[in-house]
Design an enzyme around this catalytic site. Sequence first.
Site, PDB file in Angstrom:
ATOM      1  N   ASP A   1     -20.493  65.887   7.007  1.00 37.18           N
ATOM      2  CA  ASP A   1     -21.688  66.067   7.688  1.00 37.18           C
ATOM      3  C   ASP A   1     -22.568  65.011   8.252  1.00 37.18           C
ATOM      4  O   ASP A   1     -23.058  64.935   9.364  1.00 37.18           O
ATOM      5  CB  ASP A   1     -22.485  67.206   7.072  1.00 37.18           C
ATOM      6  CG  ASP A   1     -23.619  67.799   8.011  1.00 37.18           C
ATOM      7  OD1 ASP A   1     -23.251  67.890   8.908  1.00 37.18           O
ATOM      8  OD2 ASP A   1     -24.590  68.260   7.512  1.00 37.18           O
TER       9      ASP A   1
ATOM     10  N   CYS B   1     -11.312  84.944  19.119  1.00 44.60           N
ATOM     11  CA  CYS B   1     -12.753  85.863  19.471  1.00 44.60           C
ATOM     12  C   CYS B   1     -12.381  86.789  20.519  1.00 44.60           C
ATOM     13  O   CYS B   1     -13.119  87.671  20.630  1.00 44.60           O
ATOM     14  CB  CYS B   1     -13.636  84.701  20.104  1.00 44.60           C
ATOM     15  SG  CYS B   1     -14.497  83.643  18.948  1.00 44.60           S
TER      16      CYS B   1
ATOM     17  N   CYS C   1     -15.026  89.606  22.455  1.00 43.69           N
ATOM     18  CA  CYS C   1     -16.443  89.750  21.615  1.00 43.69           C
ATOM     19  C   CYS C   1     -17.428  88.770  21.953  1.00 43.69           C
ATOM     20  O   CYS C   1     -17.258  87.527  22.320  1.00 43.69           O
ATOM     21  CB  CYS C   1     -15.853  89.564  20.115  1.00 43.69           C
ATOM     22  SG  CYS C   1     -17.650  89.693  19.134  1.00 43.69           S
TER      23      CYS C   1
ATOM     24  N   CYS D   1     -22.270  87.071  19.208  1.00 40.10           N
ATOM     25  CA  CYS D   1     -22.848  85.828  18.876  1.00 40.10           C
ATOM     26  C   CYS D   1     -23.846  85.326  19.957  1.00 40.10           C
ATOM     27  O   CYS D   1     -25.063  84.968  19.650  1.00 40.10           O
ATOM     28  CB  CYS D   1     -21.940  84.704  18.299  1.00 40.10           C
ATOM     29  SG  CYS D   1     -21.060  84.123  19.602  1.00 40.10           S
TER      30      CYS D   1
ATOM     31  N   CYS E   1     -32.354  75.886  20.004  1.00 45.54           N
ATOM     32  CA  CYS E   1     -31.703  76.693  18.728  1.00 45.54           C
ATOM     33  C   CYS E   1     -32.757  76.596  17.974  1.00 45.54           C
ATOM     34  O   CYS E   1     -33.496  75.383  17.482  1.00 45.54           O
ATOM     35  CB  CYS E   1     -30.519  75.848  18.510  1.00 45.54           C
ATOM     36  SG  CYS E   1     -29.778  76.287  16.754  1.00 45.54           S
TER      37      CYS E   1
ATOM     38  N   CYS F   1     -31.365  79.234  10.995  1.00 43.19           N
ATOM     39  CA  CYS F   1     -31.129  80.615  11.836  1.00 43.19           C
ATOM     40  C   CYS F   1     -29.633  81.014  11.548  1.00 43.19           C
ATOM     41  O   CYS F   1     -28.634  80.253  11.711  1.00 43.19           O
ATOM     42  CB  CYS F   1     -31.448  80.565  13.248  1.00 43.19           C
ATOM     43  SG  CYS F   1     -31.104  82.044  14.055  1.00 43.19           S
TER      44      CYS F   1
ATOM     45  N   CYS G   1     -26.535  84.161  14.857  1.00 39.80           N
ATOM     46  CA  CYS G   1     -25.064  84.265  15.584  1.00 39.80           C
ATOM     47  C   CYS G   1     -24.057  84.344  14.641  1.00 39.80           C
ATOM     48  O   CYS G   1     -23.174  84.622  14.738  1.00 39.80           O
ATOM     49  CB  CYS G   1     -25.136  82.980  16.310  1.00 39.80           C
ATOM     50  SG  CYS G   1     -25.088  81.261  15.725  1.00 39.80           S
TER      51      CYS G   1
END
Length: 345
Positions: A133, A187, A190, A193, A213, A240, A243
């Site tokens: 990361d 996906c 859909c 999100c 965001c 958050c 999504c």
Amino acid sequence: MTMTIEQEIREKAAELGFVACGFARADAAAHAGPNLLRWLGEGRHGEMGWMETRKEQRASPAGLWPDAKSVIALGMSYAPARDPLELESHPELGRISVYAQGGDYHKTVKKALKALAHWLVDRCPSELKVFVDTAPVMEKPLSQAAGIGWQGKHTSLLSREHGNWLFLGIIYTTLELQPDAPGSNHCGSCSRCIAACPTGAITAPGEIDARKCISYLTIELAGPIPHDYRGAIGNRIYGCDDCLAVCPWNRFAESAAANRAFLPRAELAAPKLADLLDLDDAAFREMFSGSPIKRIGRNRFVRNCLIAAGNSGSRNLLPAAEKLRDDPDPVVADAAYWAAERLAS
């Protein structure tokens, strides 16, 4: 039958707590670099200057380490046992993103990556580098290239077995490993999100504007949160999950597969805003020792809690907000004035 080195790596990775492991050539995600540069050019990264500074290294493994031949992509599950959206109806409590309710994933994943790296070097003498990361590495495109999932319309990595609850680790190596087939998109039509994003940050399938965001606004943004987004933040005080939480693929994710280091700490699962607004720097550091939340510091965190307090409608939080109007940090004081005005009216 003798196992291949790829099979041995997968077996060792599973032993170390990884639920997903795949292989790709170092140049397998060639599209990711141009996409990154376009995104940066549009300014969608906001104040995350570190992405701009090392963009050439981030654009491809060769940009960071020209000797890299293969990529090993690994995923460690942090699937929650409870619905991340259940606190939405409790505005007096703060909502902390699932990934930050337990121990710092950087340490847990990196420890396992290093153990795998030491084993691999002993097994097959080679050079390698491990990343979690914080390095200029495009984990999600590389993980899709290695077949452990695909990037969903929310841009996060999705797996048919683990949903989108995966911490990703990457190993660059000089070994020539047999690549896996890249992950294919499942996906379909859909768009849950996209519809779930409170601030419209997912501007199109696979396109996100970080400046809108809530994860960016509550974690990366150092200054005042723009007024346009304060109401939409609700009681989210760190990150958050909306999504991620609505994705249908999560029904296959097993919380039992999650690493125990990521289990939520009791005081972070449903914290009271009243308690958090009372934190000074020393108390903040003590409470969030060993947590990824610690890195944003007390001022930014209390700013977030004041926005949540202002959205709560609870006049019980008014005295705490009024008190913080005199905070020496101007960003905290600004949020306190906003919260107090909302609560008083």
